[in-house]
Design a protein around this motif. Structure first.
Motif, mmCIF file in Angstrom:
data_model
loop_
_atom_site.group_PDB
_atom_site.id
_atom_site.type_symbol
_atom_site.label_atom_id
_atom_site.label_comp_id
_atom_site.label_asym_id
_atom_site.label_seq_id
_atom_site.Cartn_x
_atom_site.Cartn_y
_atom_site.Cartn_z
ATOM 1 N N GLU A 445 30.089 -13.669 -23.738
ATOM 2 C CA GLU A 445 30.408 -14.813 -22.718
ATOM 3 C C GLU A 445 30.755 -15.877 -23.477
ATOM 4 N N LEU A 449 33.634 -18.479 -23.211
ATOM 5 C CA LEU A 449 33.611 -19.818 -22.642
ATOM 6 C C LEU A 449 34.174 -20.858 -23.750
ATOM 7 N N ILE A 450 34.227 -20.440 -25.080
ATOM 8 C CA ILE A 450 34.610 -21.178 -26.195
ATOM 9 C C ILE A 450 36.230 -21.223 -25.848
ATOM 10 N N ASN A 452 37.939 -20.362 -23.457
ATOM 11 C CA ASN A 452 38.544 -21.014 -22.073
ATOM 12 C C ASN A 452 38.481 -22.460 -22.229
ATOM 13 N N GLY A 453 37.424 -22.917 -23.007
ATOM 14 C CA GLY A 453 37.399 -24.371 -23.165
ATOM 15 C C GLY A 453 38.749 -24.943 -24.126
ATOM 16 N N TYR A 454 38.981 -24.096 -25.088
ATOM 17 C CA TYR A 454 40.096 -24.454 -25.903
ATOM 18 C C TYR A 454 41.400 -24.384 -25.249
ATOM 19 N N GLN A 456 41.701 -25.128 -22.425
ATOM 20 C CA GLN A 456 41.616 -25.675 -20.826
ATOM 21 C C GLN A 456 43.017 -26.378 -20.470
ATOM 22 N N ARG A 471 42.024 -16.240 -17.360
ATOM 23 C CA ARG A 471 40.891 -16.471 -18.091
ATOM 24 C C ARG A 471 40.112 -15.195 -18.285
#
Lengths: 483, 254
Positions: A445, A449-450, A452-454, A456, A471
């Motif tokens: 996860e 998360l990282i 997906n943030g990257y 975004q 995603r």
């Protein structure tokens, strides 16, 4: 002894390609190989108008004189073009073309059910019309009637050639000429189907139009052809998705996409590409060698968004020719490579008109022993007064056996242009993973998360329904990566 | 007389990094509701202790044990320790670009809930919880939609750490040099936030170089860590003595 973070990351990210199943269908093939007789066979099989035979023949002859290009920052063995079938179609779809979904072979319906692509309109995501293409043939197009009432045409290319030959003839090959490049010429010669979209003047298409491509047959290339025309002031958002069975041999996918954005129109084109990437050692997988280009007339806008997670090799540059004054081109891209995958992708923005603007945001993520290259061209011609470009190219590395490369080409022939380029390279560090773990977030996860943030900034440009899928794909495609 | 199990027991802990011994027989016992300060010169092993408690990779435990509420932590991964109730406020909190504090804490909270066999929080409940804790710590709600630590000042980062602590509701909090890099005003804000979160069930370990944070967060016990061992323990007056005389005389008499 606890596993190290690297081991944990590897274990947690090991997921198999879920879409690799194979289906037994009764297929009709053209004879193996490629020659003028095959071109004629395809043309006759598809009962196309006469101008298409001419188009295909010119393309084939141009292609015969071309050499297979190898300038990409990746390696592939020369392809034996005579050892492949250029036409494969499930018999049940062609011999007695089904008039309704109920008549479609249940086995074919099962393929799309397993892929989560519903062909029944009532099951479909609200606001999305789907054209499902299996191997070379369109299976079903939903919401056709509703769109037709607004004058919007959304149908398989083969149907467009039958019902709107003049419209196809007017635009086909105008953005990507039949002799544009080796793979585009091959596509022009042998393409079997694809999607056709026409949105009339001033009409805002109320649905997301979506084509889902699936390769099933063995030893066939997939050569689909997409043509989208937005008439003056029109708007359309189009999305394509794709998967293929696991095969130990490579499969060639050489598509051509042409976008025509007439004055004041806006075409938004999104891709979630998930072709089979090959196994961990690089056996099999799709060669995704695609030519995508749009032409933007006065005040028009073309926006490409792509999330590329699949394919053994991805080699494509969705481009915009900014022909009209004040036209806008955008390119938002996430390309993920893992294991032995290779990607050489980017865009070309050709500024011709005055006050033309382009924006490029590229995020490359490399893991395993993969190589990920951004290659982009920003060209400002002498006529392009006050052209503006902004490019941002970021690379993220997972582990230390992968590569990230950036080749930005800039050619400016007008002194009033302003061209900006920013680039960064970073790693998913152990510190950031430990930070997430300390807050209770498990390794898989945390990576999701990282990543997906990257990404975004790019994912924000996808239609909402598909952003969710994208995603998930991002996380899954980083199978077996080592941090 | 306390008879219940201590919140934390560290027993004869020996830790090496790349073969070099850093902690050499550290003993520590912390009861629920207590605040323990750990002070010591550079290189004494303070940050190693924080990292080992949280389960960071790269630290080899060659002897000893760490018990949280009587259960050994040594076989637990960092996330399992987090679920068990350990929270580390980092000295240098990292940036996570593109991930908002809401997304981050949703992932963290739901991982904690999953470990307890609970369903994920729905968005309304999550937002209500985050807003309540933000208000408690007098944080601007815009904080929630910004990317985790991205572009935050030193003070903002430390407040964000305390905010995360408030949301995750841990039983044992380790503040690793939370005071470093803070000016007086920021230190006061962060200390007030910590004090607001002191409860009879929660224990704190405050790792610091300096006395000044202990003027705001009053410790019950002060320890001096030197050369991998706790060499002196006492009440708050020990910190005062350190402030006045420095480490050397205290270490010399130990």
């Amino acid at each position: 002894m606890q596993p190290t973070q690297d081991e944990a990351l590897t274990r947690h990210l090991t997921t198999e390609y879920e879409w690799g199943f194979e289906s037994e269908l009764d297929q009709e093939y053209a004879p193996k190989g490629l020659n003028e007789a095959i071109i004629e066979f395809i043309w006759a099989k598809k009962k196309e108008p006469p101008f298409m035979l001419d188009f295909r023949m010119r393309a084939y002859r141009a292609w015969k004189d071309m050499r297979e290009p190898h300038w990409l920052n990746a390696h592939y063995d020369p392809i034996d073009y005579q050892d492949a079938y250029y036409y494969a179609a499930p018999k049940s779809l062609t011999e007695n073309r089904p008039k309704s979904l109920e008549e479609v072979d249940p086995e074919i319906r099962r393929i799309f059910d397993r892929l989560g692509i519903p062909l029944h309109e009532q099951e479909i995501l609200a606001g999305v019309a789907v054209d499902a293409v299996l191997d070379s043939v369109s299976v079903a197009t939903t919401y056709k009637e509703r769109l037709a009432k607004m004058g919007i045409i959304f149908c398989p290319m083969s149907e467009a050639l039958e019902n709107y030959p003049d419209l196809v003839k007017k635009y086909l090959g105008t953005v990507v000429p039949y002799n544009d490049n080796f793979f585009a010429a091959l596509n022009s010669a042998v393409f079997s189907d694809g999607s056709f979209v026409y949105v009339p003047k001033g009409v805002r298409c109320p649905l997301e139009l979506s084509t889902y491509f699936r390769i099933n047959a063995r030893k066939t290339g997939q050569f689909e052809r997409t043509l989208i025309i937005a008439d003056e002031g029109a708007y359309v958002s189009y999305l394509e998705g794709c998967t293929a069975p696991k095969r130990s041999e490579h499969q060639l996918h050489a598509a051509v996409v042409e976008l025509v954005a007439l004055s004041g129109s806006y075409i938004k084109y999104s891709t979630v590409q998930n072709w089979y990437p090959g196994d961990k050692e690089g056996r099999g997988g799709v060669f995704n060698f695609v030519t995508k280009r749009g032409i933007a007339h006065q005040n028009a806008k073309i926006s490409w968004t792509q999330v590329e997670t699949g394919s053994a090799i991805t080699w494509k540059y969705p481009s915009v020719i900014l022909k009209g004054d004040n036209s806008i081109g955008e390119f938002y891209s996430v390309a993920v490579t893992n294991n032995r995958q290779q990607a050489d992708t980017g865009t070309k923005m050709v500024h011709i008109g005055k006050n033309t603007r382009s924006r490029i945001v590229s995020k490359g993520i490399s893991a395993g022993r993969s190589d990920n290259t951004y290659r982009g061209l920003v060209q400002v011609l002498p006529s392009a007064e006050n052209a503006r470009n902004f490019s941002q190219c970021d690379s993220l590395l997972i582990g230390d056996t992968c590569g990230a490369h950036t080749f930005p080409y800039v050619e400016v022939k007008n002194p009033s242009a302003i061209v900006e380029h920013e680039a960064t390279t970073s790693k998913i560090g152990e510190d950031i993973l430990f930070y997430c773990n300390q807050r209770g977030i498990p390794m898989q996860e945390a990576v999701e998360l990282i990543i997906n943030g990257y990404c975004q900034e790019v994912l924000a440009h996808l239609p909402l329904e598909f952003a969710v899928e994208a995603r998930k794909l991002l996380a899954i495609s980083l199978e077996g990566s080592v941090g | 007389m306390k008879t219940e199990t201590p919140m934390l027991q560290i027993q004869d802990l020996h830790v090496s990094v790349e073969g070099r011994p850093i902690l050499k027989g550290l003993n520590l016992e912390v009861q629920a509701g207590q605040v323990h300060a750990i002070m010591g010169p550079n290189g004494a092993g303070k940050s190693t202790l924080a990292a080992v408690l949280a389960g960071k990779e790269g630290y080899e435990i060659t002897a000893g044990d760490i018990l949280l509420e009587g259960q050994s932590l040594l076989e637990l991964s960092p996330e399992e320790r987090s679920h068990a109730g350990i929270f580390l406020a980092f000295q240098y909190p990292v940036e996570i670009p593109g991930v908002s504090m809401v997304q981050f804490l949703r992932a963290a909270l739901n991982a904690h809930r999953a470990a307890k066999g609970l369903d994920p929080l729905d968005t309304a409940d999550l937002m209500a919880l985050l807003k309540e804790k933000a208000q408690l710590l007098k944080l601007d709600p815009s904080f929630l939609t910004r990317s985790v630590n991205e572009g935050f000042s030193g003070g903002e980062r430390k407040r964000a750490e305390i905010f995360q602590m408030a949301v995750l509701d841990p039983s044992l909090v380790v503040l690793d040099e939370t005071d470093s890099g803070l000016d007086i005003d920021a230190l006061k804000v962060v200390s007030d936030a910590v004090n607001a979160l002191r409860t009879p069930e929660r224990a704190f370990i405050v790792i610091t170089h300096y006395y000044r944070i202990l003027q705001h967060i009053r410790p019950d016990v002060v320890h001096i860590l030197a050369d991998g061992r706790i060499v002196r323990s006492g009440g708050p007056e020990l910190a005062v003595a350190l402030e006045e005389k420095g480490y050397e005389p205290l270490l010399a008499t130990s």
